[in-house]
Design an enzyme around this catalytic site. Structure first.
Site, mmCIF file in Angstrom:
data_model
loop_
_atom_site.group_PDB
_atom_site.id
_atom_site.type_symbol
_atom_site.label_atom_id
_atom_site.label_comp_id
_atom_site.label_asym_id
_atom_site.label_seq_id
_atom_site.Cartn_x
_atom_site.Cartn_y
_atom_site.Cartn_z
ATOM 1 C CB SER A 13 19.255 11.326 -7.171
ATOM 2 O OG SER A 13 19.965 11.501 -5.964
ATOM 3 C CE LYS A 36 16.762 15.928 3.764
ATOM 4 N NZ LYS A 36 16.114 14.981 4.680
ATOM 5 C CD GLU A 115 21.236 -10.544 0.610
ATOM 6 O OE1 GLU A 115 20.274 -9.950 1.111
ATOM 7 O OE2 GLU A 115 22.008 -10.017 -0.197
ATOM 8 C CG HIS A 251 20.607 -5.658 8.084
ATOM 9 N ND1 HIS A 251 21.554 -6.487 8.630
ATOM 10 C CD2 HIS A 251 20.583 -5.941 6.769
ATOM 11 C CE1 HIS A 251 22.087 -7.240 7.666
ATOM 12 N NE2 HIS A 251 21.503 -6.921 6.527
ATOM 13 N NE ARG A 296 17.877 -8.614 5.978
ATOM 14 C CZ ARG A 296 18.121 -7.909 4.923
ATOM 15 N NH1 ARG A 296 17.506 -6.759 4.747
ATOM 16 N NH2 ARG A 296 18.976 -8.321 4.033
ATOM 17 C CG HIS A 354 18.250 -2.501 6.399
ATOM 18 N ND1 HIS A 354 19.294 -1.855 5.789
ATOM 19 C CD2 HIS A 354 17.925 -3.534 5.577
ATOM 20 C CE1 HIS A 354 19.590 -2.467 4.646
ATOM 21 N NE2 HIS A 354 18.765 -3.472 4.494
ATOM 22 N NE ARG A 389 13.922 -4.874 2.266
ATOM 23 C CZ ARG A 389 15.208 -4.953 1.942
ATOM 24 N NH1 ARG A 389 15.567 -5.039 0.679
ATOM 25 N NH2 ARG A 389 16.137 -4.922 2.861
HETATM 26 C C1 SIN Z 1 22.333 -6.901 2.979
HETATM 27 O O1 SIN Z 1 23.253 -6.882 2.180
HETATM 28 O O2 SIN Z 1 22.356 -7.593 3.992
HETATM 29 C C2 SIN Z 1 21.150 -6.039 2.726
HETATM 30 C C3 SIN Z 1 20.394 -6.473 1.540
HETATM 31 C C4 SIN Z 1 18.988 -5.959 1.594
HETATM 32 O O3 SIN Z 1 18.592 -5.382 2.592
HETATM 33 O O4 SIN Z 1 18.237 -6.175 0.644
#
Ligand code: SIN
Length: 544
Positions: A13, A36, A115, A251, A296, A354, A389
């Protein structure tokens, strides 16, 4: 055994499961969502960053595509990347239509965050609680649609397939209804009641696996404890092709306070000028091209190495308190609970598991190799993320692929409509165990340690082999129990063991370093980028 009949069954969900359900139910078909835990206990609800979309010049769709491909390190599929990124602005509008109120500037334009590995500001967000805003908006919409019925605390045991002239076709899934925990629940309008601690079956013409990732198999994670790769285990047992499971994204900046799962300190904080420092406030990313906004894997490895000798922090003290409180209210509040005023003090951090970049192989309509079975969201491998990613591309992928999948599922349903009543083929005898006192708690803990230490940020061939050997011996302990019937804790654990093995086998087959998969003994990238594709054939893992 209770048999629930529906047109479409959705397992999970988060954003993908609920968005897909809404698109299907809008066309008048019946959807059952089984989840779940509680409906809002998902990785989506914890997502802080936002949804990536090129909105203003000099940024462009082209640049967003290039950043995604560069970060994916040769394993993103260019056509898939283009397909998804080109639909990013449309996806933002669709999320706005369901009621997500993204942050805006005074002139009414969307406020954009930045980011890691993005060349421009392009993260559309709701403060640092984007996922929660999306999840809540979706649940509100779901409540307005009586075609969608929800079952909470329903643990999916396995999907059910039949064989029509040599071709596997989905026909439903088996579930176990877990005891309702005493938690604050969101009021759901349309539900189906199933007795606690009972097995039930749901027959459906189409099934979508939307169970999220597997990061909670790791000792340190920012994901909810339910993210242990159940969907991957289910898909593997059913015969789905799985791809690139070795690419687990860490992360770099989880809040290093309390116990795992840790709270995330969003990368968007660094996008607003925070930087990673030692206790003496010496910046640690200085020599790197993109500094604190490197990809990352690069930042995580740097912190991981430094943490062998000292603690590492985020310094956000250059920003004014009221500004921080408004833009990053969640992070400000959480750190305050730990006694840290982030406008004045350093934030202790640690890298943590992450995001699952690989998963169940699908096309851009979420279709797997089993007819009628879809995989959407983090559990899938569409070809967008490749070996790593790009931040905030996943909620976007969820919207685009779920929308496409719904279109396909509706078409498929219209062709299968008169043949969906499937019979229950399996029997399960449920037995109980005193889980807490048993050996299983220890096995669960050990799996997490193995994954963290031997299949972690920096890997070696030897450590991976050791890890696999140990997981194999843990599996043997479970053997006797798995044969005696169904027990939820044993099933959970055997899923974790299976998925850990699949990850390690995939990792062992990649003798190079690429994206999130870093091997100390094979530090460079092979000239040719290849996927790791596995499938269960004749009861054995095969590389296909
Ligand atoms: C974050 O806010 O650092 C994570 C964002 C993401 O993993 O897409």
């Amino acid at each position: 055994m209770k048999n629930i009949e529906t047109d479409i069954l959705v397992i999970g969900s988060g954003l993908s499961g609920l968005f897909f359900s809404l698109q299907c139910a809008k066309k008048g078909v019946n959807v059952v969502v089984v989840t779940k835990c509680l409906v809002n206990e998902t990785a989506t609800a914890l997502a802080q960053g936002g949804v990536a979309a090129a909105r203003r010049k000099p940024d462009s769709v082209k640049s967003h595509i290039e950043d995604t491909l560069r970060t994916g390190k040769g394993l993103s599929n260019k056509k898939v990347v283009e397909h998804i990124i080109k639909r990013s602005s449309q996806s933002i509008s669709e999320l706005e239509e369901i009621g997500v109120n993204f942050d805006k500037m005074k002139n009414g334009a969307l406020e954009l965050g930045r980011e890691g590995s993005h060349s421009y500001r392009r993260i559309v967000h709701v403060q640092d609680k984007t996922g929660e805003a999306i999840e809540n908006a979706l649940i509100k919409k779901i409540n307005e649609n009586p075609n969608i019925k929800i079952i909470e605390n329903g643990f999916c045991i396995d999907v059910d397939t039949s064989n029509k002239s040599g071709k596997k076709e989905i026909c439903g899934a088996y579930f176990y209804k877990q005891k309702e925990p005493k938690k604050k629940k969101i009021k759901l309008k349309h539900t189906i009641t199933v007795k606690d601690e009972n097995i039930f079956y749901c027959s459906a013409a189409c099934v979508a696996i939307a169970t999220g990732g597997l990061s909670a198999l790791y000792q340190y994670t920012v994901n909810p404890d339910i993210s242990k790769g159940d969907g991957i285990a289910i898909a593997y047992r059913a015969g789905c092709v799985l791809r690139d499971l070795e690419f687990l994204q860490f992360h770099p900046t989880a809040l290093y306070k309390g116990k795992s799962p840790f709270f995330l300190i969003s990368e968007a904080v660094r996008g607003e000028g925070a930087y990673i420092v030692t206790e003496k406030k010496i910046p640690v990313m200085r020599g790197f091209k993109r500094r604190d906004l490197e990809a990352r894997d690069v930042v995580s490895r740097r912190i991981f190495e430094l943490m062998k000798y000292e603690n590492i922090y985020i310094d956000f003290t250059r920003k004014e308190k009221n500004w921080i409180k408004k833009r990053f209210s969640g992070i400000f509040e959480e750190c305050s609970l730990w006694g840290i005023d982030i406008s004045k003090e350093l934030i202790p951090i640690i890298p943590a598991a992450h995001y699952t970049c690989g998963g169940i192989k699908t096309n851009t309509c979420g279709e797997t190799n089993i007819s009628g079975l879809f995989a959407i969201g983090e559990v899938s491998s569409t070809g967008l993320h490749g070996a790593n990613r790009l931040a905030s591309n996943s909620l976007l992928e969820g919207v685009v692929i779920s929308r496409n999948a719904a279109r396909k599922a509706l078409k498929f349903l219209s062709l299968r409509k008169n043949r969906i009543k499937s019979k229950i083929k399996k029997k399960f005898s449920v037995y109980s165990l005193d889980y807490k006192k048993s050996v299983f708690k220890k096995i669960e803990k050990r799996i997490k340690e193995i994954m963290w230490k031997k299949v972690g940020i920096v890997r070696t061939f030897e450590a991976l082999q050791d890890g696999l050997q140990e997981i194999n011996s843990l599996e043997k302990v479970l053997d006797g129990y798995t044969k005696s019937g169904f027990n939820i804790d044993v099933w959970n654990l055997s899923n974790s063991i299976l998925v850990s093995k699949l990850i390690i086998r995939s990792a062992l087959s990649r003798k190079e370093s690429r994206g999130c998969h870093y091997m100390e003994d094979f530090p460079s990238k092979s000239e040719i980028a290849r996927h790791t594709t596995i499938q269960k054939i004749n009861n054995k893992l095969s590389f296909v």
